[in-house]
Every structure is written in C-alpha cells, then in structure tokens.
Design a protein around this motif. Structure first.
Motif, short mmCIF file in Angstrom:
data_model
loop_
_atom_site.label_atom_id
_atom_site.label_comp_id
_atom_site.label_asym_id
_atom_site.label_seq_id
_atom_site.Cartn_x
_atom_site.Cartn_y
_atom_site.Cartn_z
N GLN A 1 35.73 54.78 31.40
CA GLN A 1 36.98 55.27 29.86
C GLN A 1 38.12 55.37 30.92
OE1 GLN A 1 34.64 56.15 31.95
NE2 GLN A 1 34.91 58.34 33.55
N SER A 2 38.89 54.97 29.81
CA SER A 2 40.73 55.33 29.89
C SER A 2 41.25 55.66 28.63
CB SER A 2 41.00 53.82 30.65
OG SER A 2 41.54 52.66 28.99
N VAL A 3 42.34 56.46 29.69
CA VAL A 3 43.37 56.93 28.72
C VAL A 3 44.93 56.10 28.89
CG1 VAL A 3 44.19 59.06 27.43
CG2 VAL A 3 42.25 59.03 28.46
N THR A 4 45.10 55.99 26.94
CA THR A 4 46.65 55.59 27.28
C THR A 4 47.22 56.91 26.77
OG1 THR A 4 45.80 53.20 27.52
CG2 THR A 4 47.81 53.48 26.68
N GLN A 5 48.89 57.13 27.01
CA GLN A 5 49.86 57.48 26.79
C GLN A 5 50.95 56.41 26.83
OE1 GLN A 5 48.89 61.34 28.89
NE2 GLN A 5 50.55 61.71 27.03
N PRO A 6 51.59 55.43 25.55
CA PRO A 6 52.20 54.81 25.23
C PRO A 6 53.53 55.00 25.49
CG PRO A 6 51.17 54.75 23.19
CD PRO A 6 50.84 55.80 24.28
N ASP A 7 53.87 56.62 25.09
CA ASP A 7 55.29 56.86 25.56
C ASP A 7 55.69 57.57 26.86
OD1 ASP A 7 54.73 57.77 22.28
OD2 ASP A 7 56.15 55.98 22.49
N ILE A 8 56.27 57.13 27.91
CA ILE A 8 56.60 57.72 29.24
C ILE A 8 57.44 58.68 29.09
CG2 ILE A 8 57.30 57.38 31.08
CD1 ILE A 8 56.58 54.36 30.97
N HIS A 9 58.61 58.89 27.77
CA HIS A 9 59.44 60.33 27.38
C HIS A 9 59.57 59.71 26.05
CE1 HIS A 9 63.19 61.10 28.94
NE2 HIS A 9 63.31 62.41 28.57
N ILE A 10 60.08 60.88 25.85
CA ILE A 10 60.41 60.93 24.44
C ILE A 10 61.35 62.11 24.37
CG2 ILE A 10 59.25 62.15 21.80
CD1 ILE A 10 57.39 60.29 22.21
N THR A 11 62.27 61.91 23.08
CA THR A 11 63.12 62.98 23.13
C THR A 11 63.53 63.31 21.88
OG1 THR A 11 64.83 62.49 25.00
CG2 THR A 11 66.05 64.09 23.21
N VAL A 12 63.54 65.33 22.31
CA VAL A 12 63.93 65.24 20.40
C VAL A 12 64.49 66.56 20.41
CG1 VAL A 12 61.05 64.79 19.24
CG2 VAL A 12 61.77 66.77 20.18
N SER A 13 65.07 66.29 19.08
CA SER A 13 65.31 67.65 18.78
C SER A 13 64.92 68.78 18.53
CB SER A 13 67.19 67.34 17.50
OG SER A 13 67.70 66.28 17.59
N GLU A 14 65.70 70.27 19.04
CA GLU A 14 64.91 71.17 18.29
C GLU A 14 64.56 71.37 16.97
OE1 GLU A 14 65.71 76.18 20.49
OE2 GLU A 14 67.13 75.00 19.37
N GLY A 15 63.93 71.87 16.39
CA GLY A 15 63.63 72.07 15.17
C GLY A 15 62.76 71.27 14.25
N ALA A 16 62.82 69.55 15.01
CA ALA A 16 62.26 68.34 14.74
C ALA A 16 60.71 68.48 15.10
CB ALA A 16 63.18 66.94 15.18
N SER A 17 59.67 67.25 13.58
CA SER A 17 58.61 67.78 14.64
C SER A 17 57.98 66.36 15.65
CB SER A 17 57.87 66.84 13.05
OG SER A 17 58.63 65.06 13.18
N LEU A 18 57.46 67.01 15.77
CA LEU A 18 56.25 66.09 17.36
C LEU A 18 55.07 65.94 17.08
CD1 LEU A 18 56.87 66.04 20.44
CD2 LEU A 18 56.37 67.51 20.93
N GLU A 19 55.29 64.22 17.58
CA GLU A 19 54.35 63.47 17.84
C GLU A 19 53.74 62.99 18.93
OE1 GLU A 19 52.78 60.75 14.50
OE2 GLU A 19 50.47 61.06 15.03
N LEU A 20 52.86 63.41 19.70
CA LEU A 20 52.72 62.20 21.09
C LEU A 20 51.84 61.61 20.69
CD1 LEU A 20 53.82 65.01 23.86
CD2 LEU A 20 55.08 63.27 22.19
N ARG A 21 51.45 60.26 21.00
CA ARG A 21 50.46 59.36 21.15
C ARG A 21 50.17 59.06 22.54
NH1 ARG A 21 52.64 53.82 19.54
NH2 ARG A 21 53.66 54.09 21.45
N CYS A 22 48.23 59.06 21.44
CA CYS A 22 47.01 59.54 22.92
C CYS A 22 46.02 58.14 22.05
CB CYS A 22 46.91 60.56 23.20
SG CYS A 22 45.06 60.19 24.17
#
Lengths: 114, 113
Positions: B2-23
């Motif tokens: 089994q393995s897990v991939t998180q393609p985004d090493i670093h994400i920057t968002v503004s406060e109040g904005a929506s967020l999606e982190l991929r897995c």
C-alpha cells in the motif's frame, strides 16, 4: 493533549552513543507504536507492541530495539548512533492495536546526533 | 504494497478561502483512511477517518473529507480557512494486513492574512 506522554522532549548526543526514549500510552491502551519522522524518509513505522509482545515490525534498524513493560510503558533504544538517526521519534497508542483503530500520538522526542 | 501520495508539497491560501488537500492511495481493497495534522513543534492530531459507509466524513475543526473509490482518493476540504489552520497535513492508510499507518509525504499549508 492526546494522553500519550514521551520523554525526553529533546535529546542531543554524539555519534556512537546510545539513548533511550520513553513512552507512556493513554490510560487503557494496550498497544504502542513507534514512528520516525525525518526530512529524507518522512514518517515511517518502526515497530508495534501489544500488551508486552512485539506485534509488527517496520523499517527498524538492527541498532534499534524496543520493548513494552508490564505497566505498558514502552522504551525505544537507539545504539551506535549515526548522524542520519537525527529525527523526531513519535510514540502512538491504541486500544488493542487492531486494523482501523485510531492511533493517538505523543508530542515526540527530537533527537539530534552530532 | 500500500502507498499514499500527497501530490502537493506546499499550498498557500488566504484566510477565509476554501481549501482542498489531495490524497491518493494505492491498495486493492477498501482501505482505512486517516487525515492527521501536525502543528509546528507538536505531535500528530487526528482530524478524521474513513472506514466504510457514508463517503463524506466530518472531522474536527470544520474539516471534511470525501472518499472516492473510482479515483482512489480521499481529499480533505474546509470551506473557510483560519490562520490557525497553518500546519502540515498528513494522509495515512491502514490496510487489511497490518495495523501500522502508512503516511503520505505531507502537505504544508500556509495561510495568508
């Protein structure tokens, strides 16, 4: 606060030395896990104990050993330390160590080998 | 294995904005999936987990994640990010053969004011 305690918080030592990291699981948890977090390897599972018995082994070096005592606390022993052993070592615990159980993590011990 | 991939090493968002982190995970059967958060100098805290049933899972701190079998994904979302959400986020998997957690490489979230 997860209820898992680890001592010491920080440890600085020299190459070739031996250190012992200690972990106390949450009250009632029978299973303890050790993980290593390093910049190059990420978060890696080392070893799991359940009620004093070794249950699973991961990428644990032969220079490393662990045990779980009758009072359920666990110790991770690292010997003949090398520079590359510098890392954050986490202990986690869960109720019986079964599949899908939530593992609760301690704050970690940061080891620096000079 | 089994393995897990998180393609985004670093994400920057503004406060109040929506967020999606991929897995994305790799495993033949339905895995047990987890999201943990690590704040600077802290241990790992469980945000949420998926075992079976409803594919949309609610967690703490206003986070949710959706399991999509067809895409082998378990993305983490939050509708409105707070500055205190700045941390590193790890996706992890248990599979049927071992109770160890296999972690992704993590995504570091930075929140701008």
């Amino acid at each position: 606060d997860s209820g898992v305690t680890q001592t010491p918080k920080h440890l600085i030592t020299a190459t070739g030395q031996r250190v012992t990291l200690r972990c106390s699981p949450r009250s009632g948890d029978l299973s303890v896990y050790w993980y290593q977090q390093s910049l190059d390897q990420g978060l890696q599972f080392l070893i799991q104990y359940y009620n004093g018995e070794e249950r699973a082994k991961g990428n644990i070096l032969e220079r490393f050993s662990a045990q779980q005592f009758p009072d359920l606390h666990s110790e991770l022993n690292l010997s003949s330390l090398e520079l590359g052993d510098s890392a954050l070592y986490f202990c986690a615990s869960s109720v019986v160590g079964g599949i899908g159980e939530t593992q609760y993590f301690g704050p970690g011990t940061r080891l620096l080998v000079l | 294995a089994q393995s897990v991939t998180q393609p985004d090493i670093h994400i920057t968002v503004s406060e109040g904005a929506s967020l999606e982190l991929r897995c994305n995970y790799s495993y033949g059967a339905t895995p047990y999936l987890f999201w943990y958060v690590q704040s600077p100098g802290q241990g790992l805290q469980l945000l949420l987990k998926y075992f079976s049933g409803d594919t949309l899972v609610q967690g703490i701190k206003g986070f949710e994640a959706e399991f999509k079998r067809s895409q082998s994904s378990f993305n983490l979302r939050k509708p409105s990010v707070h500055w205190s959400d700045a941390a590193e986020y790890f996706c992890a998997v248990h599979t049927g053969t071992a109770s160890k957690l296999t972690f992704g490489t993590g995504t570091r979230l930075q929140v701008t004011l």
